[in-house]
Design a protein around this motif. Structure first.
Motif, PDB file in Angstrom:
ATOM      1  N   GLU A   1      59.097 -20.298 -20.725  1.00  0.00           N
ATOM      2  CA  GLU A   1      58.830 -19.720 -19.411  1.00  0.00           C
ATOM      3  C   GLU A   1      57.533 -20.258 -18.824  1.00  0.00           C
ATOM      4  O   GLU A   1      57.471 -20.667 -17.667  1.00  0.00           O
ATOM      5  CB  GLU A   1      58.711 -18.207 -19.595  1.00  0.00           C
ATOM      6  N   ARG A   2      56.469 -20.236 -19.642  1.00  0.00           N
ATOM      7  CA  ARG A   2      55.162 -20.685 -19.155  1.00  0.00           C
ATOM      8  C   ARG A   2      55.143 -22.184 -18.873  1.00  0.00           C
ATOM      9  O   ARG A   2      54.536 -22.639 -17.906  1.00  0.00           O
ATOM     10  CB  ARG A   2      54.062 -20.347 -20.180  1.00  0.00           C
ATOM     11  N   VAL A   3      55.827 -22.958 -19.724  1.00  0.00           N
ATOM     12  CA  VAL A   3      55.866 -24.410 -19.520  1.00  0.00           C
ATOM     13  C   VAL A   3      56.631 -24.733 -18.232  1.00  0.00           C
ATOM     14  O   VAL A   3      56.209 -25.567 -17.436  1.00  0.00           O
ATOM     15  CB  VAL A   3      56.507 -25.123 -20.747  1.00  0.00           C
TER      16      VAL A   3
ATOM     17  N   ALA B   1      59.865 -25.381 -31.669  1.00  0.00           N
ATOM     18  CA  ALA B   1      58.924 -25.912 -32.660  1.00  0.00           C
ATOM     19  C   ALA B   1      57.568 -25.225 -32.505  1.00  0.00           C
ATOM     20  O   ALA B   1      56.936 -24.841 -33.486  1.00  0.00           O
ATOM     21  CB  ALA B   1      58.780 -27.424 -32.501  1.00  0.00           C
ATOM     22  N   ALA B   2      57.129 -25.061 -31.265  1.00  0.00           N
ATOM     23  CA  ALA B   2      55.837 -24.422 -31.000  1.00  0.00           C
ATOM     24  C   ALA B   2      55.844 -22.967 -31.462  1.00  0.00           C
ATOM     25  O   ALA B   2      54.834 -22.460 -31.954  1.00  0.00           O
ATOM     26  CB  ALA B   2      55.505 -24.505 -29.517  1.00  0.00           C
TER      27      ALA B   2
ATOM     28  N   LEU C   1      54.419 -17.309 -31.593  1.00  0.00           N
ATOM     29  CA  LEU C   1      54.750 -16.700 -30.301  1.00  0.00           C
ATOM     30  C   LEU C   1      56.230 -16.926 -30.007  1.00  0.00           C
ATOM     31  O   LEU C   1      56.814 -17.901 -30.475  1.00  0.00           O
ATOM     32  CB  LEU C   1      53.902 -17.333 -29.193  1.00  0.00           C
ATOM     33  N   PRO C   2      56.851 -16.047 -29.205  1.00  0.00           N
ATOM     34  CA  PRO C   2      58.276 -16.228 -28.928  1.00  0.00           C
ATOM     35  C   PRO C   2      58.558 -17.491 -28.112  1.00  0.00           C
ATOM     36  O   PRO C   2      57.867 -17.769 -27.135  1.00  0.00           O
ATOM     37  CB  PRO C   2      58.653 -14.976 -28.120  1.00  0.00           C
ATOM     38  N   ALA C   3      59.585 -18.222 -28.519  1.00  0.00           N
ATOM     39  CA  ALA C   3      59.959 -19.459 -27.833  1.00  0.00           C
ATOM     40  C   ALA C   3      60.270 -19.206 -26.362  1.00  0.00           C
ATOM     41  O   ALA C   3      59.932 -20.024 -25.501  1.00  0.00           O
ATOM     42  CB  ALA C   3      61.164 -20.095 -28.529  1.00  0.00           C
TER      43      ALA C   3
END
Length: 158
Positions: free
Chosen positions: A49-51, A35-36, A42-44
């Protein structure tokens, strides 16, 4: 400025997910990231990965079945949130071991500094309020949920 300011201003169109069905925390992150990605461009995969990276430093569930996974991302223009109410709670590793069913994914630009912390504080404040969380759970559609996080329900009864 409204006294209670919700955080609806951080939530773009299409960034409210109601009745989301996920079996695990990982699957939840993937859905939120998808969704983001739509909202931010930006790529999901990067978002997930960052989350996950941030989550490995300490779980972002903070009780009452609510969680605020968050991350900073290069290439993001503004603080962005995705709000989800899950069809069924998932095991999140929250401190109170309660399953999580209300989630706000908060993404900030790498350089956001104080804005990131301000947004996080705003969202935390809302999710710490049992009435707000109950209203988020009760919202039947995205519009109703947006009204809740916009602070529209504050001080209203009936």
């Amino acid at each position: 400025m409204s006294g209670h300011g919700g955080f609806a201003d951080l939530v773009g169109p299409g960034a409210i997910l109601i009745g989301l069905k996920v079996a695990s925390k990982d699957a939840l992150f993937e859905e939120l990231a998808a969704a983001a990605a739509t909202v931010t461009g930006l790529p999901a995969t990067t978002i997930v990965e960052r989350v996950r990276e941030r989550e490995s430093l300490g779980a972002t569930g903070f009780g009452q079945g609510a969680a605020i996974p968050h991350a900073r991302l290069a290439g993001l223009d503004a603080v962005t949130a995705v709000v989800a109410h899950l069809a069924a709670g998932v095991d999140y590793g929250a401190l109170d071991t309660e399953a999580v069913d209300v989630v706000v994914l908060l993404l900030s630009p790498e350089s956001a500094g104080a804005d990131h912390l301000k947004a996080l504080a705003k969202v935390s404040r809302a999710l710490r309020d049992p009435d707000t969380v109950a209203a988020m759970r009760a919202a039947g559609d995205a519009q109703a949920l947006r009204a809740v996080i916009g602070g529209a329900l504050v001080g209203q009864h009936g």
